[in-house]
Enzyme design. Structure first.
Site, PDB file in Angstrom:
ATOM      1  N   LYS A 213      -1.335  16.745  -8.587  1.00  0.00           N
ATOM      2  CA  LYS A 213      -0.713  16.662  -9.927  1.00  0.00           C
ATOM      3  C   LYS A 213       0.035  18.298 -10.331  1.00  0.00           C
ATOM      4  O   LYS A 213       1.139  17.834 -10.714  1.00  0.00           O
ATOM      5  CB  LYS A 213      -1.644  16.470 -10.932  1.00  0.00           C
ATOM      6  CG  LYS A 213      -2.502  15.035 -10.975  1.00  0.00           C
ATOM      7  CD  LYS A 213      -1.333  13.963 -10.802  1.00  0.00           C
ATOM      8  CE  LYS A 213      -1.708  12.665 -10.729  1.00  0.00           C
ATOM      9  NZ  LYS A 213      -0.869  11.750 -10.593  1.00  0.00           N
TER      10      LYS A 213
ATOM     11  N   ASP B 199       0.888  -0.966  -0.057  1.00  0.00           N
ATOM     12  CA  ASP B 199       0.002  -0.074  -0.082  1.00  0.00           C
ATOM     13  C   ASP B 199       0.983   1.086  -0.016  1.00  0.00           C
ATOM     14  O   ASP B 199       1.514   1.518   1.041  1.00  0.00           O
ATOM     15  CB  ASP B 199      -0.855  -0.123   1.251  1.00  0.00           C
ATOM     16  CG  ASP B 199      -1.805   1.124   1.383  1.00  0.00           C
ATOM     17  OD1 ASP B 199      -1.764   2.147   0.376  1.00  0.00           O
ATOM     18  OD2 ASP B 199      -2.781   1.144   2.187  1.00  0.00           O
TER      19      ASP B 199
ATOM     20  N   TYR C 113      -7.036  16.288  -6.303  1.00  0.00           N
ATOM     21  CA  TYR C 113      -6.227  15.510  -7.428  1.00  0.00           C
ATOM     22  C   TYR C 113      -5.416  16.642  -8.222  1.00  0.00           C
ATOM     23  O   TYR C 113      -4.247  16.351  -8.595  1.00  0.00           O
ATOM     24  CB  TYR C 113      -7.203  14.969  -8.428  1.00  0.00           C
ATOM     25  CG  TYR C 113      -6.493  14.150  -9.627  1.00  0.00           C
ATOM     26  CD1 TYR C 113      -5.870  12.987  -9.454  1.00  0.00           C
ATOM     27  CD2 TYR C 113      -6.845  14.822 -10.730  1.00  0.00           C
ATOM     28  CE1 TYR C 113      -5.379  12.457 -10.425  1.00  0.00           C
ATOM     29  CE2 TYR C 113      -6.097  14.429 -11.721  1.00  0.00           C
ATOM     30  CZ  TYR C 113      -5.292  13.091 -11.664  1.00  0.00           C
ATOM     31  OH  TYR C 113      -4.752  12.612 -12.937  1.00  0.00           O
TER      32      TYR C 113
ATOM     33  N   ASN D 171       4.340   6.265 -10.767  1.00  0.00           N
ATOM     34  CA  ASN D 171       3.068   6.314 -11.540  1.00  0.00           C
ATOM     35  C   ASN D 171       1.740   6.356 -10.625  1.00  0.00           C
ATOM     36  O   ASN D 171       0.824   6.645 -10.680  1.00  0.00           O
ATOM     37  CB  ASN D 171       3.052   5.176 -12.620  1.00  0.00           C
ATOM     38  CG  ASN D 171       1.566   4.759 -13.130  1.00  0.00           C
ATOM     39  OD1 ASN D 171       1.375   5.630 -13.913  1.00  0.00           O
ATOM     40  ND2 ASN D 171       0.944   3.926 -12.533  1.00  0.00           N
TER      41      ASN D 171
END
Length: 267
Positions: A165, A69, A161, A96
């Site tokens: 990023k 995890d 999110y 990734n």
């Protein structure tokens, strides 16, 4: 470039996080085609083993799997202990692993939002800390960071999110500048809408800008072509136009446009 050239370029195996599906799995398959040994890391051990066995059969490279995890604070330490024990030198780190959520921030699960920050931001930092020093000492290696076109503007309904990023984009670009001349290559990859399970997992049923979708293969091929040449890359001509236009758009305007494009039907 010959397979041996790819091996020599990085001086070790490729470690891919989030390799049980989507872009991570595609990175693994593409790098195996180039003759690189692999360490595949994700939470879903069974899916990792499936991917690993298919790659071993198809390409004859060494593939090790680590079920972990990656949102846990000690994930890099645990994975590093495995690669050290197996005596695998990591020459290419593909950061990734990540996920997103969709909806009004006050209606989203607070624990899941915090977990997203840990996975999308903490993991790339800690994995870089683990493997970069040896790359720099050897004078060769590479780091890849998964950003997004969402990194270039405020993203209502994808607020956490998009912010994570943006972190990956700027973190990767900063390291690109720091590591010039060391032999360690760095690129931040900013895909647009890509045909993976990301949208389904995030709970988003909309379409991308211009209705254009990329395939995972297109995104990974672009990343590997640009690695060592530019600090960041955006796959897809129309995605690049979109990102370029955002650079000249006031941020409040960009946020409002994104709001109207992405807002849930009930908002």
């Amino acid at each position: 470039m010959r397979k041996q050239d790819w091996k020599d370029r990085f001086g070790g195996a490729a470690l891919v996080t989030g390799a049980s599906g989507g872009l991570g799995e595609t990175f693994a398959r593409k790098l195996a085609e180039k003759g690189l040994d692999l360490v595949l890391v994700a939470r879903r051990k069974e899916e990792l083993e499936r991917v690993a066995q298919e790659i071993r059969t198809a390409h004859g490279v060494r593939v090790e799997t680590v079920g972990q995890d990656l949102s846990q604070s000690d994930a890099a330490e645990k994975v590093g202990a495995v690669t050290d024990k197996l005596n695998i030198r990591i020459g290419l780190l593909i950061n990734n692993a990540g996920f997103g959520t969709y909806g009004s921030f006050d209606e989203l699960d607070p624990q899941k939002e915090s977990m997203m920050v840990d996975l999308n931001c903490r993991a790339p930092v800690t994995f870089t800390s683990k493997y970069l020093p040896a790359m720099k000492k050897r004078g060769k290696g590479a780091l890849v960071y998964l950003a997004s076109i969402a990194a270039y503007q405020p993203t209502p309904f994808f607020a956490t999110y998009g912010a994570t990023k943006a972190f990956n984009l700027l973190f990767g670009e900063a390291l690109w500048a720091e590591l010039r001349g060391t032999g360690v290559q760095v690129v931040s990859l900013s895909p647009g809408y890509t045909k993976t399970k990301f949208q389904v997992n995030a709970g988003y049923g909309g379409t991308g800008p211009f209705g254009i979708w990329s395939t995972p293969e297109e995104v990974v091929d672009q990343c590997l072509r640009k690695l060592g040449k530019v600090p960041s890359t955006v796959p897809g001509f129309l995605n690049r136009i979109l990102v370029s236009s955002i650079r000249f758009t006031p941020r409040n305007v960009a946020a409002l446009v994104s709001y109207w494009i992405s807002k849930p039907k009930h908002a």
